[in-house]
Design a protein around this motif. Structure first.
Motif, PDB file in Angstrom:
ATOM      1  N   PRO A  53      -4.438   7.499 -12.055  1.00 31.33           N
ATOM      2  CA  PRO A  53      -4.298   6.164 -12.652  1.00 31.33           C
ATOM      3  C   PRO A  53      -5.264   5.174 -12.031  1.00 31.33           C
ATOM      4  O   PRO A  53      -5.705   5.349 -10.886  1.00 31.33           O
ATOM      5  CB  PRO A  53      -2.845   5.788 -12.349  1.00 31.33           C
ATOM      6  N   VAL A  54      -5.589   4.131 -12.779  1.00 25.29           N
ATOM      7  CA  VAL A  54      -6.513   3.127 -12.270  1.00 25.29           C
ATOM      8  C   VAL A  54      -5.909   2.375 -11.090  1.00 25.29           C
ATOM      9  O   VAL A  54      -6.621   1.880 -10.228  1.00 25.29           O
ATOM     10  CB  VAL A  54      -6.940   2.167 -13.407  1.00 25.29           C
ATOM     11  N   ASN A  55      -4.575   2.326 -11.060  1.00 21.28           N
ATOM     12  CA  ASN A  55      -3.908   1.686  -9.924  1.00 21.28           C
ATOM     13  C   ASN A  55      -2.545   2.304  -9.683  1.00 21.28           C
ATOM     14  O   ASN A  55      -1.824   2.648 -10.629  1.00 21.28           O
ATOM     15  CB  ASN A  55      -3.716   0.190 -10.166  1.00 21.28           C
ATOM     16  N   GLN A  56      -2.218   2.448  -8.402  1.00 24.16           N
ATOM     17  CA  GLN A  56      -0.872   2.839  -8.005  1.00 24.16           C
ATOM     18  C   GLN A  56      -0.549   2.104  -6.708  1.00 24.16           C
ATOM     19  O   GLN A  56      -1.270   2.245  -5.716  1.00 24.16           O
ATOM     20  CB  GLN A  56      -0.774   4.353  -7.791  1.00 24.16           C
ATOM     21  N   PRO A  57       0.504   1.291  -6.700  1.00 23.71           N
ATOM     22  CA  PRO A  57       0.816   0.507  -5.491  1.00 23.71           C
ATOM     23  C   PRO A  57       1.344   1.385  -4.367  1.00 23.71           C
ATOM     24  O   PRO A  57       1.790   2.518  -4.594  1.00 23.71           O
ATOM     25  CB  PRO A  57       1.888  -0.472  -5.976  1.00 23.71           C
ATOM     26  N   LEU A  58       1.296   0.851  -3.165  1.00 28.13           N
ATOM     27  CA  LEU A  58       1.798   1.537  -1.983  1.00 28.13           C
ATOM     28  C   LEU A  58       3.082   0.832  -1.553  1.00 28.13           C
ATOM     29  O   LEU A  58       3.059  -0.335  -1.177  1.00 28.13           O
ATOM     30  CB  LEU A  58       0.749   1.478  -0.869  1.00 28.13           C
ATOM     31  N   LEU A  59       4.199   1.547  -1.622  1.00 30.73           N
ATOM     32  CA  LEU A  59       5.516   0.949  -1.371  1.00 30.73           C
ATOM     33  C   LEU A  59       6.286   1.756  -0.331  1.00 30.73           C
ATOM     34  O   LEU A  59       7.468   2.056  -0.508  1.00 30.73           O
ATOM     35  CB  LEU A  59       6.316   0.884  -2.676  1.00 30.73           C
ATOM     36  N   ASP A  60       5.629   2.070   0.764  1.00 33.67           N
ATOM     37  CA  ASP A  60       6.239   2.939   1.771  1.00 33.67           C
ATOM     38  C   ASP A  60       6.495   2.232   3.097  1.00 33.67           C
ATOM     39  O   ASP A  60       6.539   2.852   4.152  1.00 33.67           O
ATOM     40  CB  ASP A  60       5.383   4.185   1.990  1.00 33.67           C
ATOM     41  N   GLY A  61       6.682   0.899   3.025  1.00 37.72           N
ATOM     42  CA  GLY A  61       7.025   0.132   4.225  1.00 37.72           C
ATOM     43  C   GLY A  61       8.501  -0.215   4.231  1.00 37.72           C
ATOM     44  O   GLY A  61       9.367   0.659   4.071  1.00 37.72           O
ATOM     45  N   ASN A  62       8.815  -1.501   4.357  1.00 35.10           N
ATOM     46  CA  ASN A  62      10.205  -1.953   4.413  1.00 35.10           C
ATOM     47  C   ASN A  62      10.769  -2.344   3.045  1.00 35.10           C
ATOM     48  O   ASN A  62      11.828  -2.980   2.975  1.00 35.10           O
ATOM     49  CB  ASN A  62      10.310  -3.153   5.357  1.00 35.10           C
ATOM     50  N   GLU A  63      10.081  -1.944   1.980  1.00 34.33           N
ATOM     51  CA  GLU A  63      10.509  -2.367   0.643  1.00 34.33           C
ATOM     52  C   GLU A  63      11.952  -1.940   0.335  1.00 34.33           C
ATOM     53  O   GLU A  63      12.783  -2.755  -0.095  1.00 34.33           O
ATOM     54  CB  GLU A  63       9.551  -1.811  -0.422  1.00 34.33           C
ATOM     55  N   LYS A  64      12.268  -0.670   0.534  1.00 39.55           N
ATOM     56  CA  LYS A  64      13.626  -0.191   0.228  1.00 39.55           C
ATOM     57  C   LYS A  64      14.665  -0.875   1.122  1.00 39.55           C
ATOM     58  O   LYS A  64      15.752  -1.242   0.653  1.00 39.55           O
ATOM     59  CB  LYS A  64      13.699   1.323   0.403  1.00 39.55           C
TER      60      LYS A  64
END
Length: 371
Positions: free
Chosen positions: A5-16
């Protein structure tokens, strides 16, 4: 072959963790503590006194324009090569957008052409930083001081970027950000207004909340919008902002890798790595096809899709937008540099979750398509 994909965010910090806090406490609306925390963190990051979180970057511009008192009879100078949100906010306020062509190297507004566009009706200049490099701001600030103009800074794509060591988002009367998923910091949808003016901050807070009055909530002196950011969105924003420096570093490494892999391709213009006032943060990795190629960006993007490579076209010029032409705007306007960028420019996968292996795959596909 797996699609890139042209973009995929990185959500592997304190998001959850932070989202779970919202759910566990029941604070999921705009009343939660993460909203205030996100506003304060973002304002501090931009060396601003006030942050006002809103539902997206487009309405941030609407509120900024309205708070500044820009209205019918006013003119606002902006780049023609930008997202439609910038011009739309001006038009919705009843003002007239006056466009300037792009610089062929940085893709930002051509600063040298701005002064010729200033008239007695000019009220503001909208600075819009494009793709990875900031606008050369000092000459614009000098023009604003010379002619008594307001400055709106759209820093939607510049999270973590600086101009001469000062943070983007710290310039002019008011600045705006977007937190769409393709930005360095994402809240899914969301935006932020930052300013040093207590009056503008108060006005924007009122506008985002339907202009409710403190004493007589449902008695309205003005019309506003419901553009509130939820506590869930702000929780994501806080987690993302905690890692902004890491994200910027990661983006720059990705840009450097693309630069090295594509350096041998004489038929394309690559992003400028740096100017004397900033290093590129490669919000997206843009490519412009040189004239020696007998096809346009749309044709290349279709071919790359066959290789499972996601792409996006560059912005379409404001003066060539059908919706504005139907309104009678921009008659006879010509901006050849921006028109060329719109037709021969596109960007390739460059999201934060992109791997080095995927970058190599994109490079290989580009080499095959453009041989």
């Amino acid at each position: 072959m797996e699609f890139i994909p042209v973009n995929q965010p990185l959500l592997d910090g304190n998001e959850k963790k932070y989202l779970n806090q919202c759910i566990d406490t029941g604070w999921i609306s705009s009343e939660g503590n993460f909203v205030k925390q996100f506003e304060e963190m973002m304002a501090a990051r931009c060396d601003r006194q006030y942050g006002i979180a809103v539902s997206n970057g487009s309405v941030a511009l609407d509120a900024a324009i309205t708070a500044l008192g820009i209205t019918k009879g006013d003119e606002v100078i902006l780049p023609t090569f930008t997202i439609i949100s910038c011009a739309a906010a001006i038009v919705r306020a009843g003002a007239l957008p006056v466009v300037v062509d792009a610089d062929p190297v940085t893709w930002n507004i051509d600063v040298q052409q701005i002064e010729a566009k200033i008239t007695p009706f000019t009220k503001a200049i909208m600075i819009v930083h494009i793709y990875g490099l900031p606008v050369d701001i000092d000459p614009i600030l000098e023009l604003a001081a010379k002619y008594g103009l307001l400055i709106i800074e759209d820093a939607a794509e510049m999270h973590g970027q600086t101009y001469k060591g000062l943070p983007c988002g710290s310039f002019g009367d008011i600045s705006t950000f977007s937190f769409y998923p393709n930005k360095h910091i994402t809240t899914g949808e969301g935006g932020m207004i930052v300013t040093n003016s207590p009056h503008l901050a108060e006005k924007c807070r009122s506008l985002r909340n339907l202009c409710f009055q403190p004493q007589k909530r449902f008695v309205h002196e003005e019309l506003g919008w419901n553009m509130r950011m939820s506590n869930l969105q702000a929780a994501l924003g806080v987690a993302q902002l905690e890692r902004l420096d890491t994200f910027v570093q990661r983006k720059r490494k990705m840009g450097e890798l693309y630069n090295n892999l594509l350096a041998d391709m004489a038929s394309i213009q690559l992003p400028l790595p740096q100017t004397d006032y900033a290093n590129n943060i490669y919000w997206v990795y843009g490519i412009v096809l040189k004239d020696l190629l007998p096809f346009d960006a749309e044709a290349v993007m279709k071919k790359l899709a066959d290789y499972q490579i996601g792409t996006r076209p560059f912005f379409w010029c404001m003066h060539q937008q059908p919706v504005f032409q139907k309104m009678g705007l921009f008659a006879g306007v010509s901006c050849p540099v921006a028109e060329n960028l719109a037709r021969r420019g596109f960007y390739i996968p460059s999201g934060l979750a992109l791997t080095e292996q995927q970058i190599q795959q994109v490079s290989d596909a580009l080499h095959e398509v453009l041989q």
